[in-house]
Design a protein around this motif. Structure first.
Motif, PDB file in Angstrom:
ATOM      1  N   SER A 155     -22.789  31.184  21.575  1.00 14.63           N
ATOM      2  CA  SER A 155     -23.999  31.988  21.594  1.00 14.63           C
ATOM      3  C   SER A 155     -23.563  33.524  21.486  1.00 14.63           C
ATOM      4  CB  SER A 155     -24.692  31.858  22.864  1.00 14.63           C
ATOM      5  OG  SER A 155     -24.905  30.449  22.874  1.00 14.63           O
ATOM      6  N   TYR A 156     -22.253  33.792  21.467  1.00 10.92           N
ATOM      7  CA  TYR A 156     -21.790  35.302  21.488  1.00 10.92           C
ATOM      8  C   TYR A 156     -20.696  35.187  20.265  1.00 10.92           C
ATOM      9  CZ  TYR A 156     -24.426  35.704  25.648  1.00 10.92           C
ATOM     10  OH  TYR A 156     -25.391  35.928  26.768  1.00 10.92           O
ATOM     11  N   VAL A 157     -21.333  35.348  19.044  1.00 11.76           N
ATOM     12  CA  VAL A 157     -20.464  35.636  17.877  1.00 11.76           C
ATOM     13  C   VAL A 157     -20.293  37.171  17.670  1.00 11.76           C
ATOM     14  CG1 VAL A 157     -19.992  35.052  15.453  1.00 11.76           C
ATOM     15  CG2 VAL A 157     -21.129  33.422  17.210  1.00 11.76           C
ATOM     16  N   LEU A 158     -18.919  37.462  17.497  1.00  8.61           N
ATOM     17  CA  LEU A 158     -18.512  38.988  17.503  1.00  8.61           C
ATOM     18  C   LEU A 158     -18.374  39.115  15.907  1.00  8.61           C
ATOM     19  CD1 LEU A 158     -18.240  41.590  19.241  1.00  8.61           C
ATOM     20  CD2 LEU A 158     -15.746  41.024  19.123  1.00  8.61           C
ATOM     21  N   LEU A 159     -18.840  40.166  15.503  1.00  9.38           N
ATOM     22  CA  LEU A 159     -18.750  40.344  14.160  1.00  9.38           C
ATOM     23  C   LEU A 159     -18.039  41.736  13.884  1.00  9.38           C
ATOM     24  CD1 LEU A 159     -22.422  39.473  12.719  1.00  9.38           C
ATOM     25  CD2 LEU A 159     -20.195  38.041  12.652  1.00  9.38           C
ATOM     26  N   ASN A 160     -17.235  41.826  12.542  1.00 12.02           N
ATOM     27  CA  ASN A 160     -16.866  43.332  12.274  1.00 12.02           C
ATOM     28  C   ASN A 160     -18.221  44.022  11.664  1.00 12.02           C
ATOM     29  OD1 ASN A 160     -16.341  44.930   9.902  1.00 12.02           O
ATOM     30  ND2 ASN A 160     -14.319  44.670  10.563  1.00 12.02           N
ATOM     31  N   ALA A 161     -18.560  45.107  12.364  1.00 11.41           N
ATOM     32  CA  ALA A 161     -19.936  45.546  12.033  1.00 11.41           C
ATOM     33  C   ALA A 161     -19.921  45.988  10.731  1.00 11.41           C
ATOM     34  CB  ALA A 161     -20.089  46.903  12.921  1.00 11.41           C
ATOM     35  N   GLU A 162     -18.678  46.688   9.947  1.00  6.73           N
ATOM     36  CA  GLU A 162     -18.670  47.111   8.704  1.00  6.73           C
ATOM     37  C   GLU A 162     -18.781  45.794   7.422  1.00  6.73           C
ATOM     38  OE1 GLU A 162     -15.488  49.429   5.907  1.00  6.73           O
ATOM     39  OE2 GLU A 162     -16.175  50.572   7.941  1.00  6.73           O
TER      40      GLU A 162
END
Length: 173
Positions: A155-162
């Motif tokens: 439920s907490y997938v971290l993404l590279n914002a760029e």
């Protein structure tokens, strides 16, 4: 007083968390801008010596999920709340060496830590007592970490914002 405020006001706990916990409360920016895929907020709360960052996820206080992101593109939800995160670090400060979350991995890592830190358990017990926490067994800590990482983690997938690329899971089933 929040649990984080209590920890910050307890020098023996700050010292233990700094090492061997590798949980530096002097937080600074992660190596790159990151966001949660869900759009929920992230609050940096601590760093590790290798450039990783511990984040509180979503809105609220110290009870929010704690996500760890390393500097190499790996991430995992570690605990539900800062108190649970600290109990994990008290029980298994070598968690990074337990990618399959087994007691065997933990025993090997503990042996190495104890060679360098013979007072580790005494320091741990002093920090736990000062915070009023019980130290879980290694088995309990790893079982809870597994439950959180594999149960709540998706439920907490971290993404590279760029670039929008997801971070890789730190733990393997």
């Amino acid at each position: 007083m929040s649990f984080l405020d209590l920890v910050r006001a307890t020098p023996v706990a700050v010292d233990y968390l700094l090492w061997p916990g590798d949980f530096n409360l002097d937080a600074y920016s992660h190596v790159e801008e990151v966001v949660l895929a869900s759009g929920e907020g992230l609050e940096e709360v601590a760093k590790c010596g290798a450039g990783g960052t511990f984040f509180l996820c979503g809105e609220g206080g110290d009870e929010r999920p704690v996500l760890y992101a390393d500097s190499e593109g790996g991430a995992a939800v570690m605990a539900v709340g800062l108190e649970e995160m600290v109990r994990l670090l008290l029980a298994v400060p070598w968690w990074r060496d337990c990618v399959r979350l087994t007691e065997e991995e933990s025993a090997e890592a503990a042996e190495q830590y104890l060679e360098d830190e013979p007072d580790l358990f005494a320091d741990r017990d002093a920090a736990a007592a000062a915070l009023g926490l019980e130290v879980p067994t290694v088995a309990e800590a790893l079982a809870r970490l597994r439950e959180v990482a594999f149960g709540l983690g998706p439920s907490y997938v971290l993404l590279n914002a760029e670039e929008g690329n997801p971070y890789e899971p730190l733990f393997r089933p």
